[in-house]
Write a protein that holds these residues in place. Structure first.
Motif, mmCIF file in Angstrom:
data_model
loop_
_atom_site.group_PDB
_atom_site.id
_atom_site.type_symbol
_atom_site.label_atom_id
_atom_site.label_comp_id
_atom_site.label_asym_id
_atom_site.label_seq_id
_atom_site.Cartn_x
_atom_site.Cartn_y
_atom_site.Cartn_z
ATOM 1 N N GLY A 164 -4.283 -5.403 -3.703
ATOM 2 C CA GLY A 164 -5.066 -5.708 -4.887
ATOM 3 C C GLY A 164 -6.000 -4.571 -5.259
ATOM 4 N N PHE A 165 -6.631 -3.984 -4.247
ATOM 5 C CA PHE A 165 -7.492 -2.827 -4.469
ATOM 6 C C PHE A 165 -6.677 -1.651 -4.993
ATOM 7 N N LEU A 166 -5.552 -1.368 -4.368
ATOM 8 C CA LEU A 166 -4.731 -0.223 -4.772
ATOM 9 C C LEU A 166 -4.165 -0.418 -6.170
ATOM 10 N N ALA A 167 -3.736 -1.627 -6.494
ATOM 11 C CA ALA A 167 -3.220 -1.891 -7.839
ATOM 12 C C ALA A 167 -4.300 -1.694 -8.886
ATOM 13 N N CYS A 168 -5.525 -2.094 -8.567
ATOM 14 C CA CYS A 168 -6.630 -1.932 -9.509
ATOM 15 C C CYS A 168 -6.925 -0.458 -9.757
ATOM 16 N N ASN A 191 4.739 -0.040 -14.403
ATOM 17 C CA ASN A 191 6.006 -0.542 -13.877
ATOM 18 C C ASN A 191 6.111 -0.335 -12.373
ATOM 19 N N ARG A 192 5.689 0.835 -11.884
ATOM 20 C CA ARG A 192 5.749 1.104 -10.448
ATOM 21 C C ARG A 192 4.780 0.204 -9.677
ATOM 22 N N VAL A 193 3.583 0.002 -10.232
ATOM 23 C CA VAL A 193 2.604 -0.875 -9.590
ATOM 24 C C VAL A 193 3.143 -2.299 -9.513
ATOM 25 N N SER A 194 3.758 -2.761 -10.599
ATOM 26 C CA SER A 194 4.316 -4.115 -10.621
ATOM 27 C C SER A 194 5.402 -4.274 -9.570
ATOM 28 N N LYS A 195 6.242 -3.261 -9.420
ATOM 29 C CA LYS A 195 7.344 -3.338 -8.461
ATOM 30 C C LYS A 195 6.861 -3.226 -7.025
ATOM 31 N N VAL A 196 5.910 -2.333 -6.771
ATOM 32 C CA VAL A 196 5.471 -2.062 -5.399
ATOM 33 C C VAL A 196 4.464 -3.102 -4.907
ATOM 34 N N PHE A 197 3.508 -3.477 -5.760
ATOM 35 C CA PHE A 197 2.417 -4.359 -5.337
ATOM 36 C C PHE A 197 2.527 -5.787 -5.866
ATOM 37 N N VAL A 199 1.768 -6.792 -8.778
ATOM 38 C CA VAL A 199 0.594 -6.989 -9.635
ATOM 39 C C VAL A 199 0.898 -6.307 -10.967
ATOM 40 N N ASP A 200 0.825 -7.065 -12.062
ATOM 41 C CA ASP A 200 1.238 -6.540 -13.367
ATOM 42 C C ASP A 200 0.047 -6.521 -14.322
ATOM 43 N N ILE A 221 -2.057 -9.538 -16.114
ATOM 44 C CA ILE A 221 -3.174 -9.337 -17.046
ATOM 45 C C ILE A 221 -2.633 -8.642 -18.282
ATOM 46 N N GLY A 222 -2.870 -9.240 -19.450
ATOM 47 C CA GLY A 222 -2.298 -8.755 -20.693
ATOM 48 C C GLY A 222 -3.040 -7.579 -21.304
ATOM 49 N N GLU A 223 -2.441 -7.034 -22.342
ATOM 50 C CA GLU A 223 -2.868 -5.779 -22.947
ATOM 51 C C GLU A 223 -4.295 -5.783 -23.475
ATOM 52 N N THR A 224 -4.713 -6.847 -24.126
ATOM 53 C CA THR A 224 -6.044 -6.855 -24.754
ATOM 54 C C THR A 224 -7.067 -7.640 -23.940
ATOM 55 N N ALA A 225 -6.731 -7.946 -22.686
ATOM 56 C CA ALA A 225 -7.699 -8.624 -21.821
ATOM 57 C C ALA A 225 -8.849 -7.682 -21.479
ATOM 58 N N VAL A 226 -10.017 -8.274 -21.275
ATOM 59 C CA VAL A 226 -11.210 -7.529 -20.859
ATOM 60 C C VAL A 226 -11.829 -8.277 -19.685
ATOM 61 N N ILE A 227 -12.107 -7.567 -18.597
ATOM 62 C CA ILE A 227 -12.728 -8.149 -17.408
ATOM 63 C C ILE A 227 -14.045 -7.437 -17.165
#
Length: 332
Positions: A164-168, A191-197, A199-200, A221-227
């Motif tokens: 989760g940390f690495l994907a972020c 795409n690589r993050v989604s496949k490896v971790f 997490v999309d 998490i979608g394109e226009t999301a804000v966290i």
């Protein structure tokens, strides 16, 4: 480096002068001292049954230097488990900064046969060098994991092993590229993050500091999301849209929010600062600050007219269950 040497042994005399023209000589000497013999394969450091997070160097009021703490933690880990010496050397101890180590570690994780790590490490290093705010966010994320996740025993443990940390952090780099108009490259990293971790996170999404993706598997998490800042999100959480409309269509998550496992927050709606979303909930309407929303469709604890307000930020406390007595007397 000296922590890797077993002082009970006598170092054999050198029969020849080292090749100082070889730039890898320093690293080779490290491996020579740290590579375990057969008797080293079982650590001689006794295991403590009541394992606790170790106190880190330079910790105190205002925090300390996380990179220095990581280096010391890595040395301790190698001393306890010499079999990890090569891995820790390549990932941590051979680097002079957090930026260098992060670029190297991410590139090794995300590389493929057609996308070599040498290409990625140069790209990641250049982005991190260009934008100092990313590395400050990285430090806050490391602190978040260590403070909020009881399974996180050290900064270096999070850095090396928490997907989760690495994907972020990979997303932070991809988002920078996206904002520069390098969208094809940003989408490739996604795409690589989604496949490896598993997490999309769309590279267009905006994510604050002090983020904890706990377990992280299945997060979308979608394109226009804000966290916002200091948000904690568990596995299988979706911050998505409600249809095929384009434009601003994804949720806006305030500071200090906690989103439980399997929750779906759908549409361009606001989750107020310090709110809590219960596990498995489907949120289709805005949630006020410091309120708790649970169920499918989600409802506010205490009712819409007078929702019960949380007195502590759930993004920090990671409290998922204190609301239960308010609405259920069911006892297992």
């Amino acid at each position: 480096m000296a922590t890797c040497i077993d002082t009970s042994r006598v170092e054999p005399k050198q029969t020849h002068e080292p090749d100082r023209s070889n730039p890898d000589h320093h690293g080779c000497k490290y491996v020579e001292y740290c590579r375990p013999s057969f008797c080293d394969l079982v650590s001689r450091v006794p295991l403590c049954q009541n394992h606790q997070k170790p106190k880190l160097v330079d910790e105190g009021e205002g925090g300390g230097d996380i990179w220095l703490a990581m280096v010391e933690e890595a040395k301790i880990d190698v001393k306890q488990e010499p079999i990890l010496s090569n891995y820790y050397y390549n990932s941590i101890l051979s680097h002079k900064s957090l930026e260098s180590a992060l670029a190297s570690h991410l590139s090794s994780k995300l590389s493929s046969s057609i996308l070599p790590s040498t290409t990625l490490v140069d790209l990641f290093a250049s982005v991190l060098a260009e934008d100092g705010e990313i590395i400050e966010a990285v430090k806050k994320d490391l602190e978040a994991a260590r403070e909020r996740d009881p399974a996180c025993v050290s900064y270096v443990h999070c850095f090396l092993n928490f997907k989760g940390f690495l994907a972020c952090q990979a997303h932070r780099i991809a988002h920078k590229l996206w904002s520069q108009g390098r969208k094809s490259l940003a989408l490739l990293i996604q795409n690589r993050v989604s496949k490896v971790f598993a997490v999309d996170i769309h590279p267009g999404a905006k994510i604050g500091r002090g983020i904890l993706f706990d377990h992280a598997t299945g997060v979308v998490i979608g394109e226009t999301a804000v966290i916002g800042d200091d948000v904690s999100i568990l596995h299988n959480v979706t911050l998505g849209g409600t249809g095929k409309e384009s434009g601003d269509r994804h949720p806006k998550i305030g500071d200090g929010v906690l989103i439980g496992a399997g929750a779906c927050v759908l549409g361009n709606l606001k989750i107020g600062d310090g709110a809590r979303i219960g596990a498995g909930s489907v949120v289709l309407k805005a949630v006020p600050p410091r309120a708790t929303a649970v169920g499918n469709p989600a409802r506010l604890i205490g009712g819409k007219g007078n929702p019960i307000k949380l007195d502590k930020l759930p993004g920090f406390t990671m409290d998922h269950t204190s609301h239960i007595h308010e609405w259920s007397d069911y006892v297992i």
